[in-house]
Design an enzyme around this catalytic site. Sequence first.
Site, PDB file in Angstrom:
ATOM      1  N   SER A 135       0.821  -1.222   0.000  1.00  0.00           N
ATOM      2  CA  SER A 135       0.000   0.000   0.000  1.00  0.00           C
ATOM      3  C   SER A 135       0.847   1.261   0.000  1.00  0.00           C
ATOM      4  CB  SER A 135      -0.890  -0.011   1.241  1.00  0.00           C
ATOM      5  OG  SER A 135      -1.475   1.245   1.440  1.00  0.00           O
ATOM      6  N   GLU A 137       0.265   3.546   1.803  1.00  0.00           N
ATOM      7  CA  GLU A 137       0.349   3.953   3.209  1.00  0.00           C
ATOM      8  C   GLU A 137       1.733   3.664   3.786  1.00  0.00           C
ATOM      9  OE1 GLU A 137      -1.942   5.364   5.461  1.00  0.00           O
ATOM     10  OE2 GLU A 137      -3.191   5.846   3.747  1.00  0.00           O
ATOM     11  N   TYR A 158      -1.969   0.442  10.152  1.00  0.00           N
ATOM     12  CA  TYR A 158      -2.182  -0.238   8.863  1.00  0.00           C
ATOM     13  C   TYR A 158      -0.908  -0.151   8.009  1.00  0.00           C
ATOM     14  CZ  TYR A 158      -3.948  -0.801   4.055  1.00  0.00           C
ATOM     15  OH  TYR A 158      -4.129  -1.191   2.757  1.00  0.00           O
TER      16      TYR A 158
HETATM   17  P1  NDP Z   1     -11.555  -5.156   1.157  1.00  0.00           P
HETATM   18  O1  NDP Z   1     -11.716  -4.675   2.560  1.00  0.00           O
HETATM   19  O2  NDP Z   1     -12.652  -4.851   0.186  1.00  0.00           O
HETATM   20  O3  NDP Z   1     -11.339  -6.738   1.146  1.00  0.00           O
HETATM   21  C1  NDP Z   1     -10.407  -7.354   1.971  1.00  0.00           C
HETATM   22  C2  NDP Z   1     -10.906  -8.729   2.378  1.00  0.00           C
HETATM   23  O4  NDP Z   1     -10.043  -9.213   3.399  1.00  0.00           O
HETATM   24  C3  NDP Z   1     -12.310  -8.718   2.976  1.00  0.00           C
HETATM   25  O5  NDP Z   1     -13.284  -8.980   1.995  1.00  0.00           O
HETATM   26  C4  NDP Z   1     -12.266  -9.807   4.057  1.00  0.00           C
HETATM   27  O6  NDP Z   1     -12.734 -11.053   3.527  1.00  0.00           O
HETATM   28  C5  NDP Z   1     -10.781  -9.958   4.358  1.00  0.00           C
HETATM   29  N1  NDP Z   1     -10.463  -9.435   5.691  1.00  0.00           N
HETATM   30  C6  NDP Z   1     -10.977  -8.356   6.319  1.00  0.00           C
HETATM   31  N2  NDP Z   1     -10.421  -8.205   7.530  1.00  0.00           N
HETATM   32  C7  NDP Z   1      -9.536  -9.208   7.669  1.00  0.00           C
HETATM   33  C8  NDP Z   1      -8.634  -9.604   8.696  1.00  0.00           C
HETATM   34  N3  NDP Z   1      -8.560  -8.939   9.856  1.00  0.00           N
HETATM   35  N4  NDP Z   1      -7.847 -10.681   8.475  1.00  0.00           N
HETATM   36  C9  NDP Z   1      -7.931 -11.377   7.316  1.00  0.00           C
HETATM   37  N5  NDP Z   1      -8.779 -11.062   6.311  1.00  0.00           N
HETATM   38  C10 NDP Z   1      -9.550  -9.983   6.492  1.00  0.00           C
HETATM   39  O7  NDP Z   1     -10.165  -4.571   0.618  1.00  0.00           O
HETATM   40  P2  NDP Z   1      -9.754  -4.176  -0.895  1.00  0.00           P
HETATM   41  O8  NDP Z   1     -10.275  -5.198  -1.827  1.00  0.00           O
HETATM   42  O9  NDP Z   1     -10.059  -2.743  -1.110  1.00  0.00           O
HETATM   43  O10 NDP Z   1      -8.170  -4.277  -0.824  1.00  0.00           O
HETATM   44  C11 NDP Z   1      -7.496  -5.501  -1.128  1.00  0.00           C
HETATM   45  C12 NDP Z   1      -6.107  -5.439  -0.541  1.00  0.00           C
HETATM   46  O11 NDP Z   1      -5.390  -4.349  -1.100  1.00  0.00           O
HETATM   47  C13 NDP Z   1      -6.084  -5.235   0.978  1.00  0.00           C
HETATM   48  O12 NDP Z   1      -5.003  -5.949   1.522  1.00  0.00           O
HETATM   49  C14 NDP Z   1      -5.828  -3.736   1.109  1.00  0.00           C
HETATM   50  O13 NDP Z   1      -5.215  -3.437   2.335  1.00  0.00           O
HETATM   51  C15 NDP Z   1      -4.925  -3.479  -0.080  1.00  0.00           C
HETATM   52  N6  NDP Z   1      -4.944  -2.127  -0.613  1.00  0.00           N
HETATM   53  C16 NDP Z   1      -6.124  -1.569  -1.014  1.00  0.00           C
HETATM   54  C17 NDP Z   1      -6.154  -0.288  -1.528  1.00  0.00           C
HETATM   55  C18 NDP Z   1      -7.419   0.332  -2.021  1.00  0.00           C
HETATM   56  O14 NDP Z   1      -7.416   1.534  -2.334  1.00  0.00           O
HETATM   57  N7  NDP Z   1      -8.512  -0.420  -2.144  1.00  0.00           N
HETATM   58  C19 NDP Z   1      -4.905   0.507  -1.655  1.00  0.00           C
HETATM   59  C20 NDP Z   1      -3.730  -0.223  -1.273  1.00  0.00           C
HETATM   60  C21 NDP Z   1      -3.752  -1.470  -0.759  1.00  0.00           C
HETATM   61  P3  NDP Z   1     -13.611 -12.101   4.405  1.00  0.00           P
HETATM   62  O15 NDP Z   1     -14.453 -11.303   5.356  1.00  0.00           O
HETATM   63  O16 NDP Z   1     -14.433 -12.799   3.351  1.00  0.00           O
HETATM   64  O17 NDP Z   1     -12.642 -12.998   5.076  1.00  0.00           O
END
Ligand code: NDP
Length: 331
Positions: A135, A137, A158
């Site tokens: 990220s 971040e 994060y």
């Molecule tokens: P989302 O929050 O939409 O999806 C992430 C998924 O991770 C959730 O659907 C959930 O699936 C699972 N999840 C949530 N909390 C936890 C936890 N504590 N431990 C394990 N799994 C968890 O995120 P995005 O699709 O937007 O992002 C995808 C990845 O990219 C993430 O790692 C995010 O940090 C990173 N990212 C995103 C950016 C953005 O702008 N969107 C920018 C940079 C990085 P379930 O509940 O089905 O298990």
Amino acid sequence: MNIGGTTKSHAKTALIFGVSGQDGAYLARHLLGKGCTVHGTSRDREMSSFANLRRLGIVDRVILHSAGLTDFRSVLEVINRVRPAEIYNLASQASVGLSFDQPVETLNSTINSTINILEAIRFLGLDTRFYNASSSECFGNTSAPADEAVPFHPRSPYGVGKAAAFWAVANYREAYGLFACSGILFNHESPLRPVRYVTQKIIRGAADIAERKAEVLELGDLSIARDWGWAPEYVDAMARMLAHDEPEDFVIATGEAHRLDAFVAQAFAYFGLDWRQHVRSNTALLRPSDILLSVGNPEKAKRLLGWSAERRMAEVVGGLLDAEMALRVAG
Ligand code: NDP
């Protein structure tokens, strides 16, 4: 819904951890479009509605598994069952704001999940290619568009977790020769983003005010600037990284920064409204430490992957509002 099982197809097999999220759903659609067999995990597939996969009309085409990412055995079992050519780790507690309220959970889950996947690939001796969602971040404040050589200085739990996971990926690549890389993605938006994110809060707030369902929208610091792109384009960059000859890390961004008040103005202008009459800045919504300017330099991705962002901030806002209004019309 397609549950569990091993793969018999000869098509390339991909496993997406976190398939229920925004990026997971778009990546699944992207890989299915390329003829891949796509497996995906949720922490509990029986409880997840997989609303994003349903919204994209692909829930029956993805083979779904439960996997607890902080549980090594669980990660090992699903990787061993699927034995994929490619693994994408998109699962994490993905909210910067929530990470200030739940720093331990955010750090533990982000770091341990990444190491569990790396260790499982190594333990099983697979030649699987691995993508990890890093990220912007990690950089913290950027004084100029950040490229892959800019040092990290994260300003949230994060960001700290993502930076640690980034270095774990680099270490497994260098120490054990794994094809493992990180995409350092800047903010990317879509209609699949939940409302907890400020961009969706603005989109829904502006639409509610235009429809006279609300009068005021309260936001935090309006002077912060971000590099906003379009999520369906960013998942294409992930797949390109794993198709590249060498495992390398890439910044994925538009290269443009816009202030939050410019994003807000664009959203209200869609309805012919002046945002200044409807938006208030509330200090209670400020973060303990925020990033003032976050902008990336995607030159390496353009040069080596042939990837560049098409939609910039104005098109992102337009796309989000078109989708929101279509949903409201459909009821
Ligand atoms: P989302 O929050 O939409 O999806 C992430 C998924 O991770 C959730 O659907 C959930 O699936 C699972 N999840 C949530 N909390 C936890 C936890 N504590 N431990 C394990 N799994 C968890 O995120 P995005 O699709 O937007 O992002 C995808 C990845 O990219 C993430 O790692 C995010 O940090 C990173 N990212 C995103 C950016 C953005 O702008 N969107 C920018 C940079 C990085 P379930 O509940 O089905 O298990």
